[in-house]
Motif scaffolding. Structure first.
Motif, mmCIF file in Angstrom:
data_model
loop_
_atom_site.group_PDB
_atom_site.id
_atom_site.type_symbol
_atom_site.label_atom_id
_atom_site.label_comp_id
_atom_site.label_asym_id
_atom_site.label_seq_id
_atom_site.Cartn_x
_atom_site.Cartn_y
_atom_site.Cartn_z
ATOM 1 N N ASP A 94 0.890 -1.094 0.079
ATOM 2 C CA ASP A 94 -0.029 -0.195 0.129
ATOM 3 C C ASP A 94 0.884 1.232 -0.080
ATOM 4 O O ASP A 94 0.616 2.184 -0.748
ATOM 5 C CB ASP A 94 -1.039 0.021 1.398
ATOM 6 C CG ASP A 94 -2.077 -1.068 0.885
ATOM 7 O OD1 ASP A 94 -2.248 -1.702 -0.145
ATOM 8 O OD2 ASP A 94 -2.483 -1.311 2.222
ATOM 9 N N LEU A 95 1.881 1.187 0.766
ATOM 10 C CA LEU A 95 2.744 2.282 0.939
ATOM 11 C C LEU A 95 3.295 2.703 -0.505
ATOM 12 O O LEU A 95 3.396 3.755 -0.931
ATOM 13 C CB LEU A 95 3.887 2.185 1.799
ATOM 14 C CG LEU A 95 4.892 3.151 1.973
ATOM 15 C CD1 LEU A 95 4.498 4.463 2.694
ATOM 16 C CD2 LEU A 95 6.178 2.800 2.854
ATOM 17 N N ARG A 147 -2.243 6.131 3.330
ATOM 18 C CA ARG A 147 -3.321 7.010 2.746
ATOM 19 C C ARG A 147 -3.061 8.202 2.390
ATOM 20 O O ARG A 147 -3.660 8.854 1.542
ATOM 21 C CB ARG A 147 -4.445 7.031 4.183
ATOM 22 C CG ARG A 147 -4.738 5.906 4.736
ATOM 23 C CD ARG A 147 -5.767 5.945 5.865
ATOM 24 N NE ARG A 147 -7.232 6.198 5.586
ATOM 25 C CZ ARG A 147 -7.986 5.878 6.362
ATOM 26 N NH1 ARG A 147 -7.744 5.563 7.729
ATOM 27 N NH2 ARG A 147 -9.340 6.386 5.957
ATOM 28 N N ASN A 148 -1.894 8.819 2.731
ATOM 29 C CA ASN A 148 -1.663 10.240 2.459
ATOM 30 C C ASN A 148 -1.011 10.278 1.240
ATOM 31 O O ASN A 148 -0.403 9.478 0.939
ATOM 32 C CB ASN A 148 -0.625 10.773 3.622
ATOM 33 C CG ASN A 148 -1.480 11.419 4.900
ATOM 34 O OD1 ASN A 148 -2.779 11.350 4.947
ATOM 35 N ND2 ASN A 148 -0.922 12.167 5.557
ATOM 36 N N GLU A 149 -1.130 11.665 0.501
ATOM 37 C CA GLU A 149 -0.237 11.737 -0.740
ATOM 38 C C GLU A 149 1.188 11.644 -0.296
ATOM 39 O O GLU A 149 1.544 11.915 0.845
ATOM 40 C CB GLU A 149 -0.549 13.307 -0.953
ATOM 41 C CG GLU A 149 0.320 13.754 -2.191
ATOM 42 C CD GLU A 149 -0.115 15.264 -2.426
ATOM 43 O OE1 GLU A 149 -0.692 15.469 -3.571
ATOM 44 O OE2 GLU A 149 0.105 16.097 -1.696
ATOM 45 N N ARG A 150 2.033 10.985 -1.486
ATOM 46 C CA ARG A 150 3.224 10.829 -0.902
ATOM 47 C C ARG A 150 4.229 10.776 -2.432
ATOM 48 O O ARG A 150 3.497 10.430 -3.312
ATOM 49 C CB ARG A 150 3.478 9.705 -0.112
ATOM 50 C CG ARG A 150 2.863 8.141 -0.809
ATOM 51 C CD ARG A 150 2.492 7.188 0.104
ATOM 52 N NE ARG A 150 1.920 6.067 -0.306
ATOM 53 C CZ ARG A 150 0.501 6.010 -0.440
ATOM 54 N NH1 ARG A 150 -0.216 6.885 -0.004
ATOM 55 N NH2 ARG A 150 0.300 4.914 -0.856
ATOM 56 N N LEU A 151 5.264 10.807 -2.098
ATOM 57 C CA LEU A 151 6.418 10.748 -3.388
ATOM 58 C C LEU A 151 7.296 9.608 -2.873
ATOM 59 O O LEU A 151 7.991 9.605 -2.031
ATOM 60 C CB LEU A 151 6.995 11.982 -3.586
ATOM 61 C CG LEU A 151 7.822 12.061 -4.685
ATOM 62 C CD1 LEU A 151 6.839 12.202 -5.917
ATOM 63 C CD2 LEU A 151 8.764 13.526 -4.718
ATOM 64 N N VAL A 152 7.363 8.387 -3.617
ATOM 65 C CA VAL A 152 8.084 7.227 -3.618
ATOM 66 C C VAL A 152 9.192 7.387 -4.342
ATOM 67 O O VAL A 152 9.139 7.253 -5.671
ATOM 68 C CB VAL A 152 7.214 6.051 -3.914
ATOM 69 C CG1 VAL A 152 8.046 4.758 -3.808
ATOM 70 C CG2 VAL A 152 5.784 5.897 -3.248
ATOM 71 N N CYS A 153 10.420 7.218 -3.782
ATOM 72 C CA CYS A 153 11.804 7.289 -4.648
ATOM 73 C C CYS A 153 12.664 6.043 -4.454
ATOM 74 O O CYS A 153 12.832 5.730 -3.289
ATOM 75 C CB CYS A 153 12.249 8.402 -4.043
ATOM 76 S SG CYS A 153 11.736 10.140 -3.959
#
Length: 280
Positions: free
Chosen positions: A114-115, A179-185
């Protein structure tokens, strides 16, 4: 009902994105008397140490956001050994990744899949690895640095809500970081894959990276961005910043021996050694 639980519950109906964008507009205001008043009030309320800043004069910043993402003096954050803390903040949780689950707070775990925005293949890389969550409070330095040297392979924007990520909310809102908006790098490192997730939060008006500038807010769909040319960042180099506070979640395919002195909610500084990789 506790105050912490009440604070978490009242966030559900709040228009998170609208509120955050309005605050973002205020934080970009260049009217001198207003931005100076905001900066001085913030320093007083949160007891910000301007002695560490490369520019210690609060009135020298063009906007509140420029102040909030201020650069520190080069000697303010010496780099330790092994795995580095990517930011100033509280090391809220850390440890092994068990069956795709990471600990958010006592009684709450969240899924690595999910993350990462539903990417099961990417999540599989971290099975048996390690993770750490760092919460950046309002008074903290808000630039995020590389915990290890790495080469960026992909950046993924994942839309979501913007709940607060303080201790009260992490203890009462399930699956918060996923659940929160996020930027996955995603990065490749000498210890295998590493992912650094910059998690948005209420009144976080934007997230920036050094390779793409301001990235959020984007649309309501997951967006994957790959780069034609390799982007390599050295250990301790700046990788991004939050315009107002939030959380960094990082995960590693390798197993980390975390420093025995660390405990959940330990205060850490950017560049501080968090531990070393096993068999390194």
């Amino acid at each position: 009902m506790s105050l912490a639980k009440f604070f978490a519950l009242i966030q559900y109906p709040i228009p998170h994105h609208l509120l955050s964008r309005l605050v973002g507009c205020l934080a970009e205001c260049r009217v001198a008397w207003l931005k100076n008043a905001l900066i001085r009030a913030f320093i007083k309320v949160f007891k910000v140490d301007m002695g560490e800043a490369a520019e210690p004069d609060p009135t020298a910043y063009a906007t509140f956001n420029d102040f909030f993402t201020r650069e520190l003096k080069p000697e303010a954050r010496p780099l330790g050994e092994g795995l580095l803390s990517p930011a100033d903040g509280n090391l809220s949780q850390f440890g092994p990744i068990e069956a795709d689950r990471l600990l958010q707070a006592k009684g709450h775990r969240f899924s690595m899949i999910d993350l990462l925005g539903g990417d099961a293949d990417a999540a599989q890389r971290y099975t048996g690895g390690s993770y750490a969550n760092i919460y950046l409070s309002p008074k903290d330095y808000h630039r995020v640095h590389m915990p290890l040297a790495g080469t960026l392979t992909e950046m993924v924007y994942v839309p979501g809500r913007l709940f607060s990520v303080n201790a009260a909310t992490t203890e009462h809102v399930p699956n918060l970081f996923a659940r929160n908006e996020r930027l996955v790098c995603h990065f490749d490192t000498e210890y295998g894959p590493m992912v650094v997730v910059l998690v948005g939060a209420m009144i976080v008006a934007a997230i920036e990276t050094v390779w793409a500038g301001q990235v959020t807010p984007l649309s309501g769909q997951v967006q994957r961005i790959r780069f034609d040319e390799p982007i390599h960042l050295e250990r301790g180099a700046e990788m991004g910043r939050f315009k107002l506070g939030s959380t960094v979640v990082m995960a590693f395919a390798g197993q980390v021996d975390f420093d025995d002195a660390l405990a959940p909610k330990s205060k850490v500084a950017m560049g501080q050694s968090l531990g070393v990789f096993k068999n390194s």
